[in-house]
Design a protein around this motif. Sequence first.
Motif, PDB file in Angstrom:
ATOM      1  N   VAL A  32       0.841  -1.205   0.000  1.00 32.81           N
ATOM      2  CA  VAL A  32       0.000   0.000   0.000  1.00 32.81           C
ATOM      3  C   VAL A  32       0.876   1.255   0.000  1.00 32.81           C
ATOM      4  CG1 VAL A  32      -1.655   1.355   1.325  1.00 32.81           C
ATOM      5  CG2 VAL A  32      -1.949  -1.121   1.146  1.00 32.81           C
ATOM      6  N   MET A  33       1.821   1.270   0.934  1.00 31.09           N
ATOM      7  CA  MET A  33       2.676   2.458   1.058  1.00 31.09           C
ATOM      8  C   MET A  33       3.444   2.700  -0.238  1.00 31.09           C
ATOM      9  SD  MET A  33       2.090   3.804   3.878  1.00 31.09           S
ATOM     10  CE  MET A  33       3.344   4.858   4.538  1.00 31.09           C
ATOM     11  N   LYS A  34       3.944   1.624  -0.798  1.00 37.60           N
ATOM     12  CA  LYS A  34       4.732   1.751  -2.026  1.00 37.60           C
ATOM     13  C   LYS A  34       3.857   2.321  -3.148  1.00 37.60           C
ATOM     14  CE  LYS A  34       8.497   0.235  -4.520  1.00 37.60           C
ATOM     15  NZ  LYS A  34       8.003   0.419  -5.842  1.00 37.60           N
ATOM     16  N   ASN A  57       2.402  12.265   1.504  1.00 38.60           N
ATOM     17  CA  ASN A  57       2.845  13.373   2.351  1.00 38.60           C
ATOM     18  C   ASN A  57       3.352  12.872   3.687  1.00 38.60           C
ATOM     19  OD1 ASN A  57       3.134  15.969   1.637  1.00 38.60           O
ATOM     20  ND2 ASN A  57       1.192  16.699   2.473  1.00 38.60           N
ATOM     21  N   ASP A  58       2.515  12.107   4.378  1.00 39.30           N
ATOM     22  CA  ASP A  58       2.841  11.702   5.733  1.00 39.30           C
ATOM     23  C   ASP A  58       1.954  10.507   6.083  1.00 39.30           C
ATOM     24  OD1 ASP A  58       4.052  11.688   8.132  1.00 39.30           O
ATOM     25  OD2 ASP A  58       3.220  13.597   8.861  1.00 39.30           O
ATOM     26  N   TYR A 117       6.113   5.744   9.711  1.00 40.71           N
ATOM     27  CA  TYR A 117       6.422   4.930   8.535  1.00 40.71           C
ATOM     28  C   TYR A 117       6.957   3.553   8.926  1.00 40.71           C
ATOM     29  CZ  TYR A 117       8.116   4.049   3.792  1.00 40.71           C
ATOM     30  OH  TYR A 117       8.320   3.532   2.552  1.00 40.71           O
ATOM     31  N   ASN A 118       7.911   3.566   9.854  1.00 37.06           N
ATOM     32  CA  ASN A 118       8.529   2.302  10.248  1.00 37.06           C
ATOM     33  C   ASN A 118       7.538   1.369  10.938  1.00 37.06           C
ATOM     34  OD1 ASN A 118      11.002   2.810   9.142  1.00 37.06           O
ATOM     35  ND2 ASN A 118      11.772   3.844  11.000  1.00 37.06           N
ATOM     36  N   VAL A 152      -2.891   7.633   5.860  1.00 38.76           N
ATOM     37  CA  VAL A 152      -1.871   8.246   5.019  1.00 38.76           C
ATOM     38  C   VAL A 152      -2.354   9.637   4.602  1.00 38.76           C
ATOM     39  CG1 VAL A 152      -0.553   8.078   2.883  1.00 38.76           C
ATOM     40  CG2 VAL A 152      -1.195   5.997   4.132  1.00 38.76           C
ATOM     41  N   GLU A 153      -1.489  10.602   4.820  1.00 38.44           N
ATOM     42  CA  GLU A 153      -1.855  11.949   4.393  1.00 38.44           C
ATOM     43  C   GLU A 153      -1.314  12.177   2.984  1.00 38.44           C
ATOM     44  OE1 GLU A 153      -0.613  15.204   6.974  1.00 38.44           O
ATOM     45  OE2 GLU A 153      -0.654  16.520   5.218  1.00 38.44           O
TER      46      GLU A 153
END
Lengths: 132, 628
Positions: B162-164, B173-174, B179-180, B193-194
């Motif tokens: 998802v993050m990728k 953005n954030d 994140y970790n 997720v912003e």
Amino acid sequence: MDLNQIIVFELENKLYSIEINYVMDVYEYMESIRVPNSEDYIEGIINLRGNVITLINLKKRLKIDRNKKEKNVIICEFNKEKFGLTVDEIIGIENIDKTVNTDYDSGFVKGFIERDNREIMIIDLGRIITKT
Amino acid sequence: MNTSKYEKLFISEAIDYIEQISDSILELEREPNNIESVNSIFRGLHTIKGMAASMGYGDITQIAHQLEDIIDLVKNGKIKLYKELIDILLKGNDYMEMLVQKKPVDPDILRSFRSVLKSIEAGSEKSIESKTSELVKTVTGNVLDIIFEDDVVLKAARAFVVMKAIQDTGYYNDCAPSYNDILEGKFEKNFKVELKDNAPIQDLIKQIKSIPEIKDVKHLAEKQIKNKIEDKSYDIDESGIKVKNDIRVSLDRLDNLQNFASELVIARGRLQQLAYGLQDNELINSLNNTSKIIANIQDEVMKIRMVPVWQVFDRYPRYIRDLSNNLKKNINFEIKGRSIELDRSLLNTLADPLLHLLKNSVDHGIELPEERLSANKSEQGTLILEAKRLKNAIMISVTDDGKGIDENRILIMAIKKGLVTEEQAKNMSKQEILNFITYSGFSTREKANDISGRGVGVDAVKNILKKIGGSFEIHSEYGKGTTFNLKVPLTLAIIKSLNIRVEKERYIIPLTHINETIDIPTTEIQNIMGREVFVLREDVIPIIRLSDLFNIDTNKEKAKYSLVIVNVEDNDFALLIDEFIEQTEIVVKSLKGILSDIKGLAGITILNDGMPSFIIDVPGIFEMAKVR
């Protein structure tokens, strides 16, 4: 050429004038609304095409005895202020040399010229509309 | 990008936000737990940061950013609010304002200020590092809430995908938690997720939903928050894009519109007179229809110009706070009636006079805490700024519970200055004495200071109110406090008024001042101690003849008269006239040049029949009558 024009009018048989670049219009004498508690030389106010204009009785302003009835109103603009001057009668327009005698300084008159052996005073409008 | 044409817009919007931030900071000081204020500050800073960055204003962007960081810490409970921190926030806001308005700011000050901000940030981070894991990180703005299936197996791996996916789009953005943590699967069932403001939300949601084991993706935008705060100024359409419902219009344009609308009203009046004169029914009917439309236009224009008083009032708390700190006074400043509406330019005209009166109260009115205690008063003084709606006007009052005005001292000064003789002084009412304060150059303070000036203030306030057709009153009780009352018309340009006649002259009296009107037979006029009065419901009311004050020639006493009962400085008096002509709406033109400062006149208007007419200065008339 440094020429200027003046509009010449009469006040009790003497000639006076205003530089024509201050003059916006000339009308027949008209009735006006009295301004209470004002100086005696303030003749009244009129509505001129949506603008309220103050009429100044020039003879009263110059402290000239009033025998004749005023026939004309000269609408002037000086320093963005519009106002009307009531005068006996308008005589005409004269060309003058701008520099002639305009350093003459006496009360409401800022200079004078001679035409056909008659003296024409040039009125200092700034003084006329400044309260004293 | 050529930004010069956006500059004006930027300045005016930024100032709005800066004011909003300043208000919220002060609110936060009063109620440290008010999360709404925190959010409001945060949003304001965030917006300014964005705007300044797009304009290329590095300094503003940096300050906004660092203040935002600090507020973020406050929001997350990582630092506690304390007075110095509030001061720093306010100072930062001030710097931003100075920069926005292009006022010179010493670069060294800015640099050291920024390092102060940095140290606060750093200090707080150190102290909370140990318990980071317990703290919940939050994100704001354009946020996607990514919710996993209840029986998710490959939590960390899915999260990574998802993050990728989001990062690849370039709109990341954030995120929250950090994140970790997310990549390690350290979250419950969802994470947030912003995204950047311009992210294609729907596309992203679709893309993420296609990833296995994702139950749902919700767009949190600022929908709920924004809608609540700014109520109708934004709509969010289905795609989540903000649609602005309002536009900015320059006051000049609005003024022009207002002028034309006013001219239209006057032209309508003239037409109506003509139509009724002609007795042409068809003309009258169609004119009546047109009149309704004109009335609607006028109404709408008027409404556009009406703004709530808080737009000006809310500037003051900050000022009062600083001033009372400087003067070591403890003052509780209250604002009442914030939502009452007033014509915008009228309100702007009042901004300075009100500030002056407030300063006056802080400086001269309210005592130092120890003085208050020894006078058996509460340690904290109270200063109230209040707007109230009256029948045809708005009353704005500034009230303090300070030391009040010593009439005796005023009177001594007045005698010293030759305003009254000692003989006259004996018969003066309290109100008359207090009125001396409004005389030009009258000040009981021997020394001027930089706060309240040199006694030019109160008379200037009174003059401004006269110009706008209002009135100004002072009430004071020595030892207990002072109230300044400012009565102002609802609007500036068009005012409701009464058209009256005395002999052949017509005058206009603004309704703002009128209590009632009454016709009386001349026999009801009585003489008490050489003054004309009449009795209205057991009250004896003095009569002032307008013909006397305006030197209008009157032939002989009439059988009946009309009276306009007006109220000035808490005194009722009756203005005697020949008759009422009609109630009209008039457009006020001010008295200029050779006509300025004529006693008893407040302005001019042009009546429906094209004749000019004077507007009576009611408080001025009252003063003229007193002198007689």
